[in-house]
Design an enzyme around this catalytic site. Sequence first.
Site, PDB file in Angstrom:
ATOM      1  N   THR A 156       4.472   1.016  13.835  1.00 44.11           N
ATOM      2  CA  THR A 156       3.028   0.979  14.095  1.00 44.11           C
ATOM      3  C   THR A 156       2.627   1.513  15.471  1.00 44.11           C
ATOM      4  O   THR A 156       3.411   1.426  16.424  1.00 44.11           O
ATOM      5  CB  THR A 156       2.543  -0.483  13.960  1.00 44.11           C
ATOM      6  OG1 THR A 156       1.204  -0.583  14.405  1.00 44.11           O
ATOM      7  CG2 THR A 156       3.379  -1.449  14.789  1.00 44.11           C
ATOM      8  N   TYR A 162       5.883  -7.584   7.388  1.00 46.47           N
ATOM      9  CA  TYR A 162       4.922  -8.663   7.635  1.00 46.47           C
ATOM     10  C   TYR A 162       3.820  -8.015   8.460  1.00 46.47           C
ATOM     11  O   TYR A 162       4.061  -7.563   9.580  1.00 46.47           O
ATOM     12  CB  TYR A 162       5.587  -9.812   8.404  1.00 46.47           C
ATOM     13  CG  TYR A 162       4.632 -10.939   8.720  1.00 46.47           C
ATOM     14  CD1 TYR A 162       4.658 -12.124   7.985  1.00 46.47           C
ATOM     15  CD2 TYR A 162       3.697 -10.822   9.748  1.00 46.47           C
ATOM     16  CE1 TYR A 162       3.772 -13.158   8.270  1.00 46.47           C
ATOM     17  CE2 TYR A 162       2.813 -11.856  10.031  1.00 46.47           C
ATOM     18  CZ  TYR A 162       2.849 -13.013   9.291  1.00 46.47           C
ATOM     19  OH  TYR A 162       1.980 -14.039   9.566  1.00 46.47           O
ATOM     20  N   ASP A 222      14.909  -9.343  -1.978  1.00 45.22           N
ATOM     21  CA  ASP A 222      14.398  -9.930  -0.729  1.00 45.22           C
ATOM     22  C   ASP A 222      15.273  -9.389   0.398  1.00 45.22           C
ATOM     23  O   ASP A 222      16.430  -9.808   0.557  1.00 45.22           O
ATOM     24  CB  ASP A 222      14.475 -11.460  -0.818  1.00 45.22           C
ATOM     25  CG  ASP A 222      14.025 -12.119   0.479  1.00 45.22           C
ATOM     26  OD1 ASP A 222      13.723 -11.399   1.455  1.00 45.22           O
ATOM     27  OD2 ASP A 222      13.988 -13.359   0.516  1.00 45.22           O
ATOM     28  N   ILE A 223      14.725  -8.477   1.169  1.00 41.23           N
ATOM     29  CA  ILE A 223      15.553  -7.780   2.167  1.00 41.23           C
ATOM     30  C   ILE A 223      15.964  -8.676   3.343  1.00 41.23           C
ATOM     31  O   ILE A 223      16.794  -8.285   4.155  1.00 41.23           O
ATOM     32  CB  ILE A 223      14.876  -6.481   2.670  1.00 41.23           C
ATOM     33  CG1 ILE A 223      13.488  -6.780   3.269  1.00 41.23           C
ATOM     34  CG2 ILE A 223      14.792  -5.462   1.548  1.00 41.23           C
ATOM     35  CD1 ILE A 223      12.876  -5.581   3.983  1.00 41.23           C
ATOM     36  N   TYR A 276       3.069  -9.761  16.552  1.00 41.31           N
ATOM     37  CA  TYR A 276       3.295  -8.771  15.484  1.00 41.31           C
ATOM     38  C   TYR A 276       3.877  -7.476  16.074  1.00 41.31           C
ATOM     39  O   TYR A 276       4.880  -6.954  15.585  1.00 41.31           O
ATOM     40  CB  TYR A 276       1.964  -8.463  14.772  1.00 41.31           C
ATOM     41  CG  TYR A 276       1.973  -7.181  13.969  1.00 41.31           C
ATOM     42  CD1 TYR A 276       2.573  -7.127  12.710  1.00 41.31           C
ATOM     43  CD2 TYR A 276       1.393  -6.010  14.465  1.00 41.31           C
ATOM     44  CE1 TYR A 276       2.594  -5.941  11.974  1.00 41.31           C
ATOM     45  CE2 TYR A 276       1.412  -4.831  13.735  1.00 41.31           C
ATOM     46  CZ  TYR A 276       2.007  -4.800  12.492  1.00 41.31           C
ATOM     47  OH  TYR A 276       2.033  -3.629  11.765  1.00 41.31           O
ATOM     48  N   LYS A 283       7.475  -5.588  15.466  1.00 44.62           N
ATOM     49  CA  LYS A 283       7.622  -4.211  14.953  1.00 44.62           C
ATOM     50  C   LYS A 283       8.449  -3.362  15.935  1.00 44.62           C
ATOM     51  O   LYS A 283       9.268  -2.547  15.507  1.00 44.62           O
ATOM     52  CB  LYS A 283       6.244  -3.568  14.709  1.00 44.62           C
ATOM     53  CG  LYS A 283       5.455  -4.172  13.563  1.00 44.62           C
ATOM     54  CD  LYS A 283       6.129  -4.017  12.199  1.00 44.62           C
ATOM     55  CE  LYS A 283       6.071  -2.626  11.625  1.00 44.62           C
ATOM     56  NZ  LYS A 283       6.687  -2.540  10.274  1.00 44.62           N
ATOM     57  N   GLN A 334       0.820  -1.226   0.000  1.00 40.02           N
ATOM     58  CA  GLN A 334       0.000   0.000   0.000  1.00 40.02           C
ATOM     59  C   GLN A 334       0.854   1.277   0.000  1.00 40.02           C
ATOM     60  O   GLN A 334       0.636   2.187  -0.786  1.00 40.02           O
ATOM     61  CB  GLN A 334      -0.844   0.062   1.265  1.00 40.02           C
ATOM     62  CG  GLN A 334      -1.821  -1.042   1.479  1.00 40.02           C
ATOM     63  CD  GLN A 334      -2.804  -0.630   2.554  1.00 40.02           C
ATOM     64  OE1 GLN A 334      -3.680   0.189   2.297  1.00 40.02           O
ATOM     65  NE2 GLN A 334      -2.663  -1.153   3.745  1.00 40.02           N
TER      66      GLN A 334
HETATM   67  N1  LIG Z   1      -1.382  -1.887   7.148  1.00 40.57           N
HETATM   68  C1  LIG Z   1      -1.581  -1.262   8.303  1.00 40.57           C
HETATM   69  O1  LIG Z   1      -2.724  -1.130   8.791  1.00 40.57           O
HETATM   70  C2  LIG Z   1      -0.411  -0.677   9.048  1.00 40.57           C
HETATM   71  C3  LIG Z   1      -0.637  -0.050  10.287  1.00 40.57           C
HETATM   72  C4  LIG Z   1       0.455   0.506  10.956  1.00 40.57           C
HETATM   73  C5  LIG Z   1       1.721   0.425  10.399  1.00 40.57           C
HETATM   74  N2  LIG Z   1       1.900  -0.197   9.212  1.00 40.57           N
HETATM   75  C6  LIG Z   1       3.246  -0.262   8.656  1.00 40.57           C
HETATM   76  O2  LIG Z   1       3.304   0.534   7.489  1.00 40.57           O
HETATM   77  C7  LIG Z   1       4.253  -0.016   6.571  1.00 40.57           C
HETATM   78  C8  LIG Z   1       3.630  -0.163   5.207  1.00 40.57           C
HETATM   79  O3  LIG Z   1       2.516  -1.062   5.327  1.00 40.57           O
HETATM   80  P1  LIG Z   1       1.669  -1.525   4.075  1.00 40.57           P
HETATM   81  O4  LIG Z   1       0.260  -1.688   4.560  1.00 40.57           O
HETATM   82  O5  LIG Z   1       1.967  -0.671   2.892  1.00 40.57           O
HETATM   83  O6  LIG Z   1       2.273  -2.985   3.860  1.00 40.57           O
HETATM   84  P2  LIG Z   1       1.866  -4.057   2.758  1.00 40.57           P
HETATM   85  O7  LIG Z   1       0.791  -3.529   1.891  1.00 40.57           O
HETATM   86  O8  LIG Z   1       1.676  -5.346   3.481  1.00 40.57           O
HETATM   87  O9  LIG Z   1       3.190  -4.143   1.870  1.00 40.57           O
HETATM   88  C9  LIG Z   1       4.356  -4.760   2.318  1.00 40.57           C
HETATM   89  C10 LIG Z   1       5.120  -5.226   1.087  1.00 40.57           C
HETATM   90  O10 LIG Z   1       6.348  -5.792   1.522  1.00 40.57           O
HETATM   91  C11 LIG Z   1       6.562  -6.969   0.767  1.00 40.57           C
HETATM   92  N3  LIG Z   1       7.520  -7.860   1.410  1.00 40.57           N
HETATM   93  C12 LIG Z   1       7.275  -8.838   2.327  1.00 40.57           C
HETATM   94  N4  LIG Z   1       8.411  -9.481   2.630  1.00 40.57           N
HETATM   95  C13 LIG Z   1       9.393  -8.908   1.902  1.00 40.57           C
HETATM   96  C14 LIG Z   1      10.798  -9.161   1.760  1.00 40.57           C
HETATM   97  N5  LIG Z   1      11.392 -10.146   2.448  1.00 40.57           N
HETATM   98  N6  LIG Z   1      11.514  -8.389   0.906  1.00 40.57           N
HETATM   99  C15 LIG Z   1      10.901  -7.400   0.206  1.00 40.57           C
HETATM  100  N7  LIG Z   1       9.582  -7.129   0.283  1.00 40.57           N
HETATM  101  C16 LIG Z   1       8.839  -7.881   1.124  1.00 40.57           C
HETATM  102  C17 LIG Z   1       5.163  -7.564   0.672  1.00 40.57           C
HETATM  103  O11 LIG Z   1       5.103  -8.567  -0.300  1.00 40.57           O
HETATM  104  P3  LIG Z   1       3.990  -9.728  -0.091  1.00 40.57           P
HETATM  105  O12 LIG Z   1       2.662  -9.068  -0.163  1.00 40.57           O
HETATM  106  O13 LIG Z   1       4.284 -10.650  -1.243  1.00 40.57           O
HETATM  107  O14 LIG Z   1       4.268 -10.344   1.255  1.00 40.57           O
HETATM  108  C18 LIG Z   1       4.361  -6.323   0.310  1.00 40.57           C
HETATM  109  O15 LIG Z   1       4.384  -6.044  -1.074  1.00 40.57           O
HETATM  110  C19 LIG Z   1       4.728  -1.328   7.204  1.00 40.57           C
HETATM  111  O16 LIG Z   1       5.927  -1.130   7.889  1.00 40.57           O
HETATM  112  C20 LIG Z   1       3.637  -1.658   8.199  1.00 40.57           C
HETATM  113  O17 LIG Z   1       4.081  -2.472   9.268  1.00 40.57           O
HETATM  114  C21 LIG Z   1       0.860  -0.729   8.513  1.00 40.57           C
END
Ligand SMILES: NC(=O)c1ccc[n+]([C@@H]2O[C@H](COP(=O)([O-])OP(=O)(O)OC[C@H]3O[C@@H](n4cnc5c(N)ncnc54)[C@H](OP(=O)(O)O)[C@@H]3O)[C@@H](O)[C@H]2O)c1
Length: 293
Positions: A103, A63, A38-39, A127, A131, A12
Amino acid sequence: MSKILITGANGQLGKSIKKLEPDFPAHKFIYTDIQELDIVNKPDTEQFINFHKPDIIINCAAYNQVDKAEEESEIARKINVDAVSNLSSIAAKKNLAFIHVSTDYVFDGRSFLPYNENDKPNPLSSYAVSKFDGEKEALKYGKKSIVIRTSWLYSPYGHNFVKTIIKYGNERNSLNVVNDQVGTPTYAADLAHAILLITEKNDTLNKPQIFHFSNEGIASWYDFAIAIIKISETDCLVNPVGTSEYPLPAQRPYYSVLNKKKIKGFLNINIPHWLSSLEECINLIKHSDHEFK
Ligand SMILES: NC(=O)c1ccc[n+]([C@@H]2O[C@H](COP(=O)([O-])OP(=O)(O)OC[C@H]3O[C@@H](n4cnc5c(N)ncnc54)[C@H](OP(=O)(O)O)[C@@H]3O)[C@@H](O)[C@H]2O)c1
């Protein structure tokens, strides 16, 4: 010109940054997700960074499956802790800026006041622990390390609460949504914009630090769902329920509102209220001629 490496670019936040690229013409962006980089794999990551020579790394990879992490804690920790350590240590070695996202769930939610950056975390779930440990890795190595904590992220892309409520709202006559967990929804486009403004201050970054960013205002998940149903003109009744009536594997904080004073001062910005950004996002979803993936 700064060269910016985006990891997890298919998520996102990564996609929201990409959409804003035209507004930041002085930057050159390198977008990668797990297929390209792959980080978790440190030697590959170091080799990639040596080859592409970015000035700034923005880690959007994570994750994020809050409940599944209770049984997949090792996988969650590889991505949310070990991989962050990889990026952060490599960035420090090369004096690159490193921007990492965390988060509101690092807090236990026992406060009644918006959380400041220096309030003590007390994560409640696997989780959230991953984080929080990731934050420590992000801040441990370099002077140009930044952690941005955000909450309740949504966008037209991927899976999120807004898209789930619209989907279920169209399929069902009524939905039960918890009304005793309070926080602030955050539109990923607004967070992406704030992060890109931070990159423009690259030259002034000289100490590891944390910022809080969400939209303005406060809501329960129930308030959020009601607004989504109303703005999307979906015909569905939303019933308020307590957390105890909707048990899930991972415990969540009851209160996780973030205080944004520091980032607003640092970037000299006003942050939109969650309702106006929600309207913007839903209008984009409704009036776009393609399906967002
Ligand atoms: N979503 C929420 O409600 C929320 C709330 C608070 C904070 N955050 C934080 O905000 C940040 C952005 O969140 P988001 O919602 O944009 O996350 P997201 O949509 O889940 O995107 C994460 C991306 O990272 C990829 N990924 C997973 N493992 C990886 C690896 N080993 N190497 C490279 N890429 C990898 C995922 O691929 P796959 O899909 O194939 O696994 C996905 O494309 C994150 O740090 C999250 O913890 C999110």
